[in-house]
Design a protein around this motif. Structure first.
Motif, PDB file in Angstrom:
ATOM      1  N   ALA A 144      33.222  50.696  45.862  1.00 46.83           N
ATOM      2  CA  ALA A 144      34.644  50.885  45.548  1.00 46.83           C
ATOM      3  C   ALA A 144      35.306  49.558  45.191  1.00 46.83           C
ATOM      4  CB  ALA A 144      35.365  51.580  46.695  1.00 46.83           C
ATOM      5  N   PRO A 145      35.186  48.516  46.022  1.00 46.96           N
ATOM      6  CA  PRO A 145      35.782  47.235  45.612  1.00 46.96           C
ATOM      7  C   PRO A 145      35.153  46.629  44.367  1.00 46.96           C
ATOM      8  CG  PRO A 145      34.611  47.007  47.711  1.00 46.96           C
ATOM      9  CD  PRO A 145      34.708  48.453  47.417  1.00 46.96           C
ATOM     10  N   VAL A 146      33.836  46.793  44.203  1.00 45.39           N
ATOM     11  CA  VAL A 146      33.187  46.275  42.996  1.00 45.39           C
ATOM     12  C   VAL A 146      33.799  46.910  41.751  1.00 45.39           C
ATOM     13  CG1 VAL A 146      31.030  46.290  41.679  1.00 45.39           C
ATOM     14  CG2 VAL A 146      31.006  45.650  44.095  1.00 45.39           C
ATOM     15  N   ARG A 147      33.996  48.210  41.768  1.00 44.91           N
ATOM     16  CA  ARG A 147      34.556  48.902  40.603  1.00 44.91           C
ATOM     17  C   ARG A 147      36.010  48.497  40.345  1.00 44.91           C
ATOM     18  NH1 ARG A 147      32.125  53.899  43.182  1.00 44.91           N
ATOM     19  NH2 ARG A 147      30.088  54.173  42.211  1.00 44.91           N
ATOM     20  N   LEU A 148      36.796  48.362  41.414  1.00 45.16           N
ATOM     21  CA  LEU A 148      38.186  47.959  41.228  1.00 45.16           C
ATOM     22  C   LEU A 148      38.271  46.540  40.690  1.00 45.16           C
ATOM     23  CD1 LEU A 148      39.947  49.490  44.354  1.00 45.16           C
ATOM     24  CD2 LEU A 148      40.266  50.161  41.971  1.00 45.16           C
ATOM     25  N   ASP A 149      37.448  45.647  41.209  1.00 41.33           N
ATOM     26  CA  ASP A 149      37.429  44.290  40.689  1.00 41.33           C
ATOM     27  C   ASP A 149      37.120  44.294  39.190  1.00 41.33           C
ATOM     28  OD1 ASP A 149      37.830  43.518  43.297  1.00 41.33           O
ATOM     29  OD2 ASP A 149      35.826  42.677  43.582  1.00 41.33           O
ATOM     30  N   ARG A 150      36.131  45.079  38.820  1.00 42.93           N
ATOM     31  CA  ARG A 150      35.719  45.155  37.419  1.00 42.93           C
ATOM     32  C   ARG A 150      36.856  45.685  36.540  1.00 42.93           C
ATOM     33  NH1 ARG A 150      30.614  47.882  37.811  1.00 42.93           N
ATOM     34  NH2 ARG A 150      31.718  49.855  37.594  1.00 42.93           N
ATOM     35  N   GLY A 151      37.680  46.575  37.109  1.00 41.63           N
ATOM     36  CA  GLY A 151      38.786  47.138  36.343  1.00 41.63           C
ATOM     37  C   GLY A 151      39.955  46.184  36.181  1.00 41.63           C
ATOM     38  N   PHE A 152      40.232  45.384  37.235  1.00 50.13           N
ATOM     39  CA  PHE A 152      41.433  44.546  37.211  1.00 50.13           C
ATOM     40  C   PHE A 152      41.177  43.095  36.809  1.00 50.13           C
ATOM     41  CE2 PHE A 152      42.952  47.892  40.229  1.00 50.13           C
ATOM     42  CZ  PHE A 152      44.040  48.313  39.472  1.00 50.13           C
ATOM     43  N   LEU A 153      39.981  42.605  37.008  1.00 49.03           N
ATOM     44  CA  LEU A 153      39.712  41.189  36.764  1.00 49.03           C
ATOM     45  C   LEU A 153      39.955  40.728  35.320  1.00 49.03           C
ATOM     46  CD1 LEU A 153      36.676  40.024  38.919  1.00 49.03           C
ATOM     47  CD2 LEU A 153      38.776  38.731  38.448  1.00 49.03           C
ATOM     48  N   PRO A 154      39.559  41.501  34.315  1.00 50.15           N
ATOM     49  CA  PRO A 154      39.760  40.990  32.947  1.00 50.15           C
ATOM     50  C   PRO A 154      41.189  40.574  32.638  1.00 50.15           C
ATOM     51  CG  PRO A 154      38.260  42.852  32.910  1.00 50.15           C
ATOM     52  CD  PRO A 154      38.789  42.774  34.297  1.00 50.15           C
ATOM     53  N   ARG A 155      42.176  41.358  33.089  1.00 50.85           N
ATOM     54  CA  ARG A 155      43.572  40.980  32.808  1.00 50.85           C
ATOM     55  C   ARG A 155      44.008  39.801  33.676  1.00 50.85           C
ATOM     56  NH1 ARG A 155      47.374  46.094  31.100  1.00 50.85           N
ATOM     57  NH2 ARG A 155      45.770  47.299  29.993  1.00 50.85           N
ATOM     58  N   MET A 156      43.487  39.722  34.915  1.00 46.63           N
ATOM     59  CA  MET A 156      43.785  38.546  35.736  1.00 46.63           C
ATOM     60  C   MET A 156      43.271  37.286  35.050  1.00 46.63           C
ATOM     61  SD  MET A 156      43.015  39.698  39.684  1.00 46.63           S
ATOM     62  CE  MET A 156      44.081  40.851  40.569  1.00 46.63           C
ATOM     63  N   ILE A 157      42.073  37.388  34.488  1.00 50.51           N
ATOM     64  CA  ILE A 157      41.496  36.242  33.780  1.00 50.51           C
ATOM     65  C   ILE A 157      42.326  35.908  32.541  1.00 50.51           C
ATOM     66  CG2 ILE A 157      39.483  35.481  32.452  1.00 50.51           C
ATOM     67  CD1 ILE A 157      37.769  37.079  34.489  1.00 50.51           C
TER      68      ILE A 157
END
Length: 264
Positions: free
Chosen positions: A117-130
């Protein structure tokens, strides 16, 4: 010039998501971030028992890919960005009795909830954070990643160990891109879920809840400070770590266990 912080409004303008945020430690974290001025979104399968109109609720089962995709989609649709992600969702519903009583389903359920669950959420939100070169991700792990309780929570402990390892690796990748990743490793927190776990252990071992609680304390080696943590104490640590005051902190696991882990 020394930087000054307004602790009461230090997260003003920030959008934060807290998973498992309807009760227990997740709820305490959500309310702590709200007090600091953030716009706070919480998500869980079921609606909060005590709704707070200032906490924006998204219903989702994060143990499934569809559930995480729904949350990512709704956050971006309604708020356009995410600045703080607290992956608090976690737990164990496996029976006591050691490895022999655990099925593939028990293992898969624990891994989906506590690691994927956290892996998938990170993958979803990280690109815009970057893209915005800013953001903070917190993974709530557990001291069981280092001090597993084999009788009742073996899959949970293994999944949390994986989460801690993943968190450190992720931090090394994204810190140069402006995103901080940290993990918080609580010991025993006195929540409703913890009380229910004691009831399950008592039932499987034909003992009382008090005897089950004592058994868990003994397996932990005791808690030197003499009591479990309060959810608000964990929330206070998270509140600091996501704040500008912690801007140089990343890639570290912060243990909050009342001295339980017997190492230096």
């Amino acid at each position: 010039m020394e930087q000054q912080f307004n602790f009461n409004n230090e997260l003003s303008g920030k959008i934060a998501l807290v998973t498992g945020g309807t009760k227990g430690t997740g709820r305490a974290i959500a309310e702590r971030l709200l007090q600091a001025g953030a716009t706070v979104i919480i998500t869980a399968r079921n609606e909060p028992e005590a709704p707070n109109k200032d906490l924006h609720f998204i219903s989702a089962d994060l143990s499934t890919p569809e559930g995480t995709q729904k949350v990512v989609r709704e956050v971006f649709s309604q708020y356009g960005k995410l600045d703080i992600l607290v992956n608090n969702l976690g737990g164990s519903e496996t029976p006591g009795g050691g490895f022999a009583v655990l099925t593939d389903e028990d293992w898969e359920k624990s891994i989906q909830t506590n690691l994927l669950a956290p892996v998938r959420l990170d993958r979803g939100f990280l690109p815009r954070m970057i893209d915005q070169r800013s953001g903070v991700i917190i993974h709530i792990t557990s001291i069981q990643s280092k001090l597993p309780l084999y009788d009742s929570t073996l899959p949970y402990a293994a999944a949390k160990a994986g989460l801690a390892n993943y968190s450190k690796s992720l931090s090394n990748e994204v810190a140069p891109k402006g995103v901080r990743v940290l993990s918080v490793s609580p010991g025993w927190i006195m929540t409703t879920a913890a009380a229910k776990m004691m009831e399950r252990i008592a039932q499987s071992s034909n003992s009382t809840v008090e005897e089950a609680t004592e058994k868990v304390l003994q397996s932990l080696g005791g808690i030197p400070i003499g009591r479990p943590a309060k959810p608000e104490e964990v929330a206070e640590l998270v509140g600091f770590l996501v704040s500008p005051r912690a801007s140089y902190l990343t890639g570290t696991e912060y243990v909050i266990d009342g001295g339980t882990i017997p190492t230096i």
